[in-house]
Design an enzyme around this catalytic site. Structure first.
Site, PDB file in Angstrom:
ATOM      1  N   LYS A   3       0.856  -1.194   0.000  1.00 39.18           N
ATOM      2  CA  LYS A   3       0.000   0.000   0.000  1.00 39.18           C
ATOM      3  C   LYS A   3       0.887   1.237   0.000  1.00 39.18           C
ATOM      4  CE  LYS A   3      -1.664   3.027   2.805  1.00 39.18           C
ATOM      5  NZ  LYS A   3      -1.760   4.161   1.901  1.00 39.18           N
ATOM      6  N   GLY A  12       6.740   5.683   8.330  1.00 42.34           N
ATOM      7  CA  GLY A  12       5.838   6.835   8.373  1.00 42.34           C
ATOM      8  C   GLY A  12       6.026   7.567   9.685  1.00 42.34           C
ATOM      9  N   SER A  13       4.991   8.268  10.095  1.00 49.34           N
ATOM     10  CA  SER A  13       5.120   9.112  11.284  1.00 49.34           C
ATOM     11  C   SER A  13       5.023   8.272  12.566  1.00 49.34           C
ATOM     12  CB  SER A  13       4.008  10.157  11.279  1.00 49.34           C
ATOM     13  OG  SER A  13       2.765   9.499  11.350  1.00 49.34           O
ATOM     14  N   GLY A  63       2.748   4.994  13.427  1.00 45.67           N
ATOM     15  CA  GLY A  63       3.482   3.806  13.883  1.00 45.67           C
ATOM     16  C   GLY A  63       2.888   3.233  15.160  1.00 45.67           C
ATOM     17  N   GLU A 107       9.810   2.151  10.912  1.00 54.22           N
ATOM     18  CA  GLU A 107      10.811   3.208  10.698  1.00 54.22           C
ATOM     19  C   GLU A 107      10.053   4.520  10.782  1.00 54.22           C
ATOM     20  OE1 GLU A 107      13.991   2.688  10.355  1.00 54.22           O
ATOM     21  OE2 GLU A 107      13.965   0.535  10.015  1.00 54.22           O
ATOM     22  N   CYS A 136      13.360  11.934   6.565  1.00 51.54           N
ATOM     23  CA  CYS A 136      13.342  11.522   7.972  1.00 51.54           C
ATOM     24  C   CYS A 136      14.666  11.860   8.642  1.00 51.54           C
ATOM     25  CB  CYS A 136      13.042  10.041   8.094  1.00 51.54           C
ATOM     26  SG  CYS A 136      14.093   9.043   7.049  1.00 51.54           S
ATOM     27  N   GLU A 169       9.004  16.947  15.344  1.00 55.41           N
ATOM     28  CA  GLU A 169       9.339  16.825  13.921  1.00 55.41           C
ATOM     29  C   GLU A 169       8.440  17.775  13.121  1.00 55.41           C
ATOM     30  OE1 GLU A 169       8.344  13.178  11.711  1.00 55.41           O
ATOM     31  OE2 GLU A 169      10.402  13.191  10.955  1.00 55.41           O
TER      32      GLU A 169
HETATM   33  P1  NAD Z   1       2.135   8.815   7.638  1.00 58.57           P
HETATM   34  O1  NAD Z   1       2.361   8.131   8.933  1.00 58.57           O
HETATM   35  O2  NAD Z   1       1.090   9.860   7.578  1.00 58.57           O
HETATM   36  O3  NAD Z   1       1.752   7.750   6.496  1.00 58.57           O
HETATM   37  C1  NAD Z   1       2.581   6.666   6.180  1.00 58.57           C
HETATM   38  C2  NAD Z   1       1.741   5.575   5.515  1.00 58.57           C
HETATM   39  O4  NAD Z   1       0.852   5.020   6.495  1.00 58.57           O
HETATM   40  C3  NAD Z   1       0.869   6.058   4.367  1.00 58.57           C
HETATM   41  O5  NAD Z   1       0.880   5.092   3.342  1.00 58.57           O
HETATM   42  C4  NAD Z   1      -0.499   6.164   5.022  1.00 58.57           C
HETATM   43  O6  NAD Z   1      -1.568   6.046   4.093  1.00 58.57           O
HETATM   44  C5  NAD Z   1      -0.464   4.975   5.960  1.00 58.57           C
HETATM   45  N1  NAD Z   1      -1.412   5.021   7.092  1.00 58.57           N
HETATM   46  C6  NAD Z   1      -1.988   6.118   7.648  1.00 58.57           C
HETATM   47  N2  NAD Z   1      -2.780   5.743   8.691  1.00 58.57           N
HETATM   48  C7  NAD Z   1      -2.683   4.393   8.797  1.00 58.57           C
HETATM   49  C8  NAD Z   1      -3.247   3.434   9.686  1.00 58.57           C
HETATM   50  N3  NAD Z   1      -4.065   3.795  10.685  1.00 58.57           N
HETATM   51  N4  NAD Z   1      -2.912   2.136   9.513  1.00 58.57           N
HETATM   52  C9  NAD Z   1      -2.069   1.754   8.539  1.00 58.57           C
HETATM   53  N5  NAD Z   1      -1.513   2.625   7.655  1.00 58.57           N
HETATM   54  C10 NAD Z   1      -1.811   3.938   7.797  1.00 58.57           C
HETATM   55  O7  NAD Z   1       3.557   9.399   7.184  1.00 58.57           O
HETATM   56  P2  NAD Z   1       3.904  10.289   5.922  1.00 58.57           P
HETATM   57  O8  NAD Z   1       3.399  11.675   6.140  1.00 58.57           O
HETATM   58  O9  NAD Z   1       3.517   9.589   4.669  1.00 58.57           O
HETATM   59  O10 NAD Z   1       5.505  10.294   6.008  1.00 58.57           O
HETATM   60  C11 NAD Z   1       6.232  11.190   6.798  1.00 58.57           C
HETATM   61  C12 NAD Z   1       6.753  10.510   8.046  1.00 58.57           C
HETATM   62  O11 NAD Z   1       7.516   9.371   7.691  1.00 58.57           O
HETATM   63  C13 NAD Z   1       7.697  11.397   8.837  1.00 58.57           C
HETATM   64  O12 NAD Z   1       7.409  11.263  10.212  1.00 58.57           O
HETATM   65  C14 NAD Z   1       9.065  10.821   8.523  1.00 58.57           C
HETATM   66  O13 NAD Z   1      10.056  11.060   9.498  1.00 58.57           O
HETATM   67  C15 NAD Z   1       8.748   9.377   8.394  1.00 58.57           C
HETATM   68  N6  NAD Z   1       9.787   8.676   7.633  1.00 58.57           N
HETATM   69  C16 NAD Z   1      10.630   7.851   8.318  1.00 58.57           C
HETATM   70  C17 NAD Z   1      11.661   7.195   7.643  1.00 58.57           C
HETATM   71  C18 NAD Z   1      12.596   6.265   8.363  1.00 58.57           C
HETATM   72  O14 NAD Z   1      13.214   5.435   7.706  1.00 58.57           O
HETATM   73  N7  NAD Z   1      12.734   6.353   9.669  1.00 58.57           N
HETATM   74  C19 NAD Z   1      11.802   7.384   6.276  1.00 58.57           C
HETATM   75  C20 NAD Z   1      10.919   8.239   5.614  1.00 58.57           C
HETATM   76  C21 NAD Z   1       9.903   8.871   6.304  1.00 58.57           C
END
Ligand code: NAD
Length: 503
Positions: A178, A231-232, A236, A253, A287, A388
């Site tokens: 996804k 993701g965030s 997470g 991550e 990130c 962040e």
């Molecule tokens: P996000 O958490 O909003 O979304 C990430 C993914 O999760 C998307 O595909 C989203 O549709 C999905 N999602 C949202 N709600 C969900 C749920 N309840 N259950 C399952 N999936 C769900 O993050 P974003 O805005 O897309 O990305 C930015 C964040 O990602 C920042 O916090 C950044 O630091 C982090 N990030 C971390 C790394 C790393 O390797 N540590 C790398 C890149 C980005």
């Protein structure tokens, strides 16, 4: 084609391109100028169920395909990515905004990962070890886990899927992917190339749609034993809770609040180069972005003034224009969040040195552009130094000495990347030992990971796993220990060893 001229795309399930069962769609648009990129299925639980069933069925054959053969498919995938690197980079610049050279770097990271993981097909090493009993052989081997649920963000829309899917596949797992709703066309292109490289039907499936409708259902699906999520922090935590009842393997991550330390003895020009690249590259939406700069007292004023001078020369614009240094941020919500932190920083008493506003005019009004922003006189406990922001904003914090710098650098909930600029080898080694992050750079900014070392962070940046390198294999396999007794009699470990005392 739709009324806006955008092409319509589909999910890929069980080897077929299909619409969402509910027939709904959403549109992807460019953050640079609002142009339509494509129309995608707004899928729901039914589509996830179909994709998981396909991946589950395909797993029984895929896990038995010899790993070197699986690796050959990844080699072909890497070659296809390399052939289409410019085209994919151009699409990335349109769909998520980063400037072309950085988009090409994102694709290159996936090419590197393809070749690295393809080679793993001929390694996937386990251990052999002597037995405490005679005529007995023992070893450990890696087993695939099953159907992997892959959930990714938009900021590295080709690299991050590669960090997850390529190790998952070479280890013998199948995948339901996804991608983020802000970058569906890049997710789609990624899967298209895997199919072209020869991945059998059902082994990789893509289901487009929202976090709630698709992501959450994937996490909770009983036939998905493992979730890999980037993701965030907030999402997470939600994923961890959703997965808890099923006692799933969860690989996270998450966010960062990364800092560059600049000591009095640093090469200041080099430090400024590192800060500009790490804080404002990808418009601060990495990130590993340097959203804090911790500066020793003696060099603070010089560094602040040189940095502000450089930042004010950065040119904002669409990432496809050669003269652009900083592209748009991902969407209106991000723009508003970033700007709200400027207000928070001001209210907290930090000094706005440059930027701090939404950029308009000069053709920028149809996109989401934010002026690169530097705050001075930031205290370590302020929200702009703790949370962040995920945008082109960085905070200068003044410190007395190395101990103070390390304490401030470590004094946040995240632990992804850190950096120090110093010419003193003793200080560099103390920083390497004491900075509590998964990645540390010496005399470089906070970004620039290579695919053959572990990637990830401590504390709230994750849950102890690492992406990339050999460490990725531990995410996507379970260890099995195997004991082969060829003595022809029952030999009891820990009990019959006394019959064979050491000479
Ligand atoms: P996000 O958490 O909003 O979304 C990430 C993914 O999760 C998307 O595909 C989203 O549709 C999905 N999602 C949202 N709600 C969900 C749920 N309840 N259950 C399952 N999936 C769900 O993050 P974003 O805005 O897309 O990305 C930015 C964040 O990602 C920042 O916090 C950044 O630091 C982090 N990030 C971390 C790394 C790393 O390797 N540590 C790398 C890149 C980005």
């Amino acid at each position: 084609m739709t009324a806006t001229g955008a092409t319509t795309f589909k999910n890929y399930i069980a080897g077929e391109w299909v619409d969402a069962a509910n027939g709904q769609t959403f549109e992807s648009t460019s953050p640079a100028n609002g142009d339509a990129i494509g129309v995608f299925p707004k899928s729901g639980p039914e589509d996830v169920d179909r994709a998981v069933a396909a991946a589950k069925a395909a797993y029984e054959e895929w896990r038995l395909v010899p790993a070197p053969r699986r690796g050959e498919i990844l080699f072909r995938f890497g070659a296809l990515l390399a052939d289409q690197k410019d085209d994919i980079a151009e699409l990335m610049t349109r769909e998520m905004g980063k400037v072309l050279p950085e988009a090409a770097g994102d694709v290159q990271e996936a090419i590197d990962m393809s070749y690295y993981m393809a080679g793993e097909g001929r390694r996937l090493f386990g251990q052999t070890t002597p037995s405490e009993l005679p005529d007995k052989f023992q070893m450990s081997v890696r087993m695939p886990v099953g159907v992997v649920g892959v959930i990714t963000p938009w900021n590295f829309p080709i690299a991050i899927p590669s960090w997850k899917m390529l190790p998952a596949l070479v280890c013998g797992n199948t995948v339901v992917f996804k991608p983020a709703t802000d970058t569906p066309s890049l997710g789609e292109r990624f899967v298209e190339l895997l199919v072209e490289a020869g991945v059998p039907n059902g082994v990789v499936n893509i289901v487009h749609g929202g976090g709630r409708e698709v992501g959450e259902h994937l996490v909770q699906h009983p036939d998905v034993p493992i979730i890999t999520f980037t993701g965030s922090r907030e999402t997470g935590v939600a994923v961890t809770k959703s997965a808890a009842d099923g006692l799933k393997l969860v690989h996270l991550e998450l966010g960062g609040k990364n800092a560059i330390i600049v000591m009095d003895d640093a090469d200041v020009d080099l430090a400024v180069d590192g800060i500009v690249w790490s804080a404002f590259g990808t418009s601060g939406q990495r990130c590993t972005a340097a959203s804090r700069v911790i500066v020793q007292d003696g060099v603070y004023d010089e560094l602040a003034s040189r940095l502000v001078g450089r930042v004010e020369q950065l040119r904002l614009g669409p990432g496809w224009e050669e003269e652009t240094d900083v592209g748009p941020v991902i969407n209106r919500g991000a723009l508003e969040k970033i700007h709200s932190y400027t207000g928070i920083g001001r209210d907290e008493g930090a000094k706005l040195l440059t930027g701090g506003e939404v950029a308009g005019g000069n053709g920028l009004d149809n996109g989401f552009y934010y002026r690169p922003t530097v705050f001075g006189d930031v205290e370590p406990g302020m929200r702009i130094a703790q949370e962040e922001i995920f945008g082109p904003t960085t905070a200068l914090i003044r410190v007395r000495d190395l101990d103070d710098a390390i304490r401030v650098s470590n004094g946040v909930k995240y632990g992804l990347s850190s950096s120090i600029f110093t010419q003193d080898v003793n200080k560099a080694f103390r920083a390497m030992r004491d900075l509590n992050t998964g990645i540390t750079y010496i005399n470089a900014g906070t970004t620039g990971a290579e695919v053959h070392l572990p990637f990830g962070g401590t504390k709230d940046t994750g849950n102890g796993h690492r992406e990339a390198g050999q460490a990725a294999l531990d995410v996507f396999t379970e260890w099995k220990s195997i004991y082969v007794d060829y003595s022809g009699k029952l030999q009891r470990a820990q009990i019959d060893t006394t019959e064979n005392p050491a000479p």
